[in-house]
Design an enzyme around this catalytic site. Structure first.
Site, PDB file in Angstrom:
ATOM      1  N   GLU A   1      -3.134  -4.532  -3.256  1.00  0.00           N
ATOM      2  CA  GLU A   1      -3.508  -5.385  -4.123  1.00  0.00           C
ATOM      3  C   GLU A   1      -3.470  -4.815  -5.495  1.00  0.00           C
ATOM      4  OE1 GLU A   1      -4.950  -4.613  -1.369  1.00  0.00           O
ATOM      5  OE2 GLU A   1      -5.857  -6.321  -0.661  1.00  0.00           O
TER       6      GLU A   1
ATOM      7  N   ASN B   1       0.810  -1.127  -0.146  1.00  0.00           N
ATOM      8  CA  ASN B   1      -0.168   0.196  -0.093  1.00  0.00           C
ATOM      9  C   ASN B   1       0.882   1.295   0.066  1.00  0.00           C
ATOM     10  OD1 ASN B   1       0.389  -0.921   2.520  1.00  0.00           O
ATOM     11  ND2 ASN B   1      -1.144   0.249   3.529  1.00  0.00           N
TER      12      ASN B   1
ATOM     13  N   GLU C   1       0.412   5.258   0.770  1.00  0.00           N
ATOM     14  CA  GLU C   1      -0.615   6.277   1.198  1.00  0.00           C
ATOM     15  C   GLU C   1      -0.004   7.664   0.756  1.00  0.00           C
ATOM     16  OE1 GLU C   1      -1.239   5.358   5.356  1.00  0.00           O
ATOM     17  OE2 GLU C   1      -2.222   3.626   4.956  1.00  0.00           O
TER      18      GLU C   1
ATOM     19  N   CYS D   1      -4.297   0.852  -2.319  1.00  0.00           N
ATOM     20  CA  CYS D   1      -3.949  -0.456  -1.935  1.00  0.00           C
ATOM     21  C   CYS D   1      -2.943  -1.486  -2.494  1.00  0.00           C
ATOM     22  CB  CYS D   1      -5.280  -1.209  -1.668  1.00  0.00           C
ATOM     23  SG  CYS D   1      -6.733  -0.475  -0.802  1.00  0.00           S
TER      24      CYS D   1
ATOM     25  N   CYS E   1     -10.778  -3.262  -4.821  1.00  0.00           N
ATOM     26  CA  CYS E   1      -9.570  -4.338  -5.099  1.00  0.00           C
ATOM     27  C   CYS E   1     -10.252  -5.468  -5.654  1.00  0.00           C
ATOM     28  CB  CYS E   1      -8.579  -4.497  -4.120  1.00  0.00           C
ATOM     29  SG  CYS E   1      -7.411  -3.007  -3.890  1.00  0.00           S
TER      30      CYS E   1
ATOM     31  N   CYS F   1     -10.437  -4.944  -0.269  1.00  0.00           N
ATOM     32  CA  CYS F   1     -11.408  -4.177  -0.182  1.00  0.00           C
ATOM     33  C   CYS F   1     -12.219  -4.253  -1.401  1.00  0.00           C
ATOM     34  CB  CYS F   1     -11.027  -2.716   0.066  1.00  0.00           C
ATOM     35  SG  CYS F   1     -10.450  -1.847  -1.372  1.00  0.00           S
TER      36      CYS F   1
HETATM   37  N1  THU Z   1      -5.346  -1.554   2.557  1.00  0.00           N
HETATM   38  C1  THU Z   1      -4.814  -2.489   1.531  1.00  0.00           C
HETATM   39  O1  THU Z   1      -3.659  -2.139   0.885  1.00  0.00           O
HETATM   40  N2  THU Z   1      -5.153  -3.577   1.300  1.00  0.00           N
HETATM   41  C2  THU Z   1      -6.259  -4.133   1.952  1.00  0.00           C
HETATM   42  O2  THU Z   1      -6.787  -5.423   1.477  1.00  0.00           O
HETATM   43  C3  THU Z   1      -7.081  -3.260   2.785  1.00  0.00           C
HETATM   44  C4  THU Z   1      -6.472  -2.050   3.078  1.00  0.00           C
HETATM   45  C5  THU Z   1      -4.508  -0.410   3.025  1.00  0.00           C
HETATM   46  C6  THU Z   1      -5.214   0.926   2.484  1.00  0.00           C
HETATM   47  C7  THU Z   1      -4.519   1.838   3.606  1.00  0.00           C
HETATM   48  O3  THU Z   1      -3.528   2.332   3.094  1.00  0.00           O
HETATM   49  C8  THU Z   1      -4.618   1.113   4.880  1.00  0.00           C
HETATM   50  O4  THU Z   1      -4.557  -0.232   4.369  1.00  0.00           O
HETATM   51  C9  THU Z   1      -5.557   1.171   5.814  1.00  0.00           C
HETATM   52  O5  THU Z   1      -6.725   0.905   5.045  1.00  0.00           O
END
Ligand code: THU
Length: 164
Positions: free
Chosen positions: A68, A55, A57, A66, A102, A99
């Site tokens: 994925e 991920n 941010e 994310c 994704c 999520c």
């Molecule tokens: N996130 C992912 O990268 N993949 C997931 O399956 C769920 C959430 C990340 C998004 C964000 O950077 C952090 O997790 C918290 O939501």
């Protein structure tokens, strides 16, 4: 059906373990200073290659991406179109379930994608994408006509998303 990326039979256990190992390594690269929740993903393509993602941010939170989708976009941008399985490793107590956004993006390429989902201790479950996302948005199914814009005649709301 057979192929290097196939995840079945004896390969299944090996693929799952390998993908989760790769996903945990990918998690180390996560850029998550805001949520402090790191996620790593490893996507197995039919070519046999594994694409990692983490991920990423942003200070403008909604721009975060994310793990994925990072893995998938890396793979597709390298010419991959067929995917067999995905490993996802998160920092939490619960198995890291992708999520909805994704799942939709992954379903574009393989609605039956095999998912190996791990918690921070490395315990994992195996799911299929279509178990988690039971209805996918598909433009083909919308049968959009050329003069459809703004035409709400015939708007019907049904119980089943498939019948929408
Ligand atoms: N996130 C992912 O990268 N993949 C997931 O399956 C769920 C959430 C990340 C998004 C964000 O950077 C952090 O997790 C918290 O939501």
């Amino acid at each position: 059906m057979s192929g290097v990326g196939e995840v079945s039979g004896a390969n299944r256990y090996l693929s799952g373990a390998k993908l989760l190992e790769e996903a945990f390594s990918a998690k180390e690269k996560a850029y998550a200073p805001y949520s402090r929740f790191r996620v790593g993903a490893a996507l197995l393509a039919a070519s046999g290659k594994i694409y990692r993602g983490c991920n990423v941010e942003n200070a403008s939170f909604g721009l975060s991406v994310c793990a994925e989708r990072v893995a998938l976009f890396k793979a597709v941008s390298e010419g991959e179109r067929d995917f067999a399985a995905l490993g996802v490793a998160g920092d939490g107590e619960e198995y890291c379930v992708p999520c909805g956004a994704c799942l939709q993006v992954l379903a574009e390429f393989n609605p039956q994608l095999v998912l190996f989902l791990a918690n921070r201790r490395g315990e994992s479950v195996e799911k299929r994408l279509d178990e988690l996302l039971t209805a996918v948005f598909s433009l083909d199914r919308q049968k959009v006509s050329s003069n459809a814009s703004g035409n709400r005649q015939g708007l019907k709301i049904k119980n089943s998303p498939e019948g929408a």
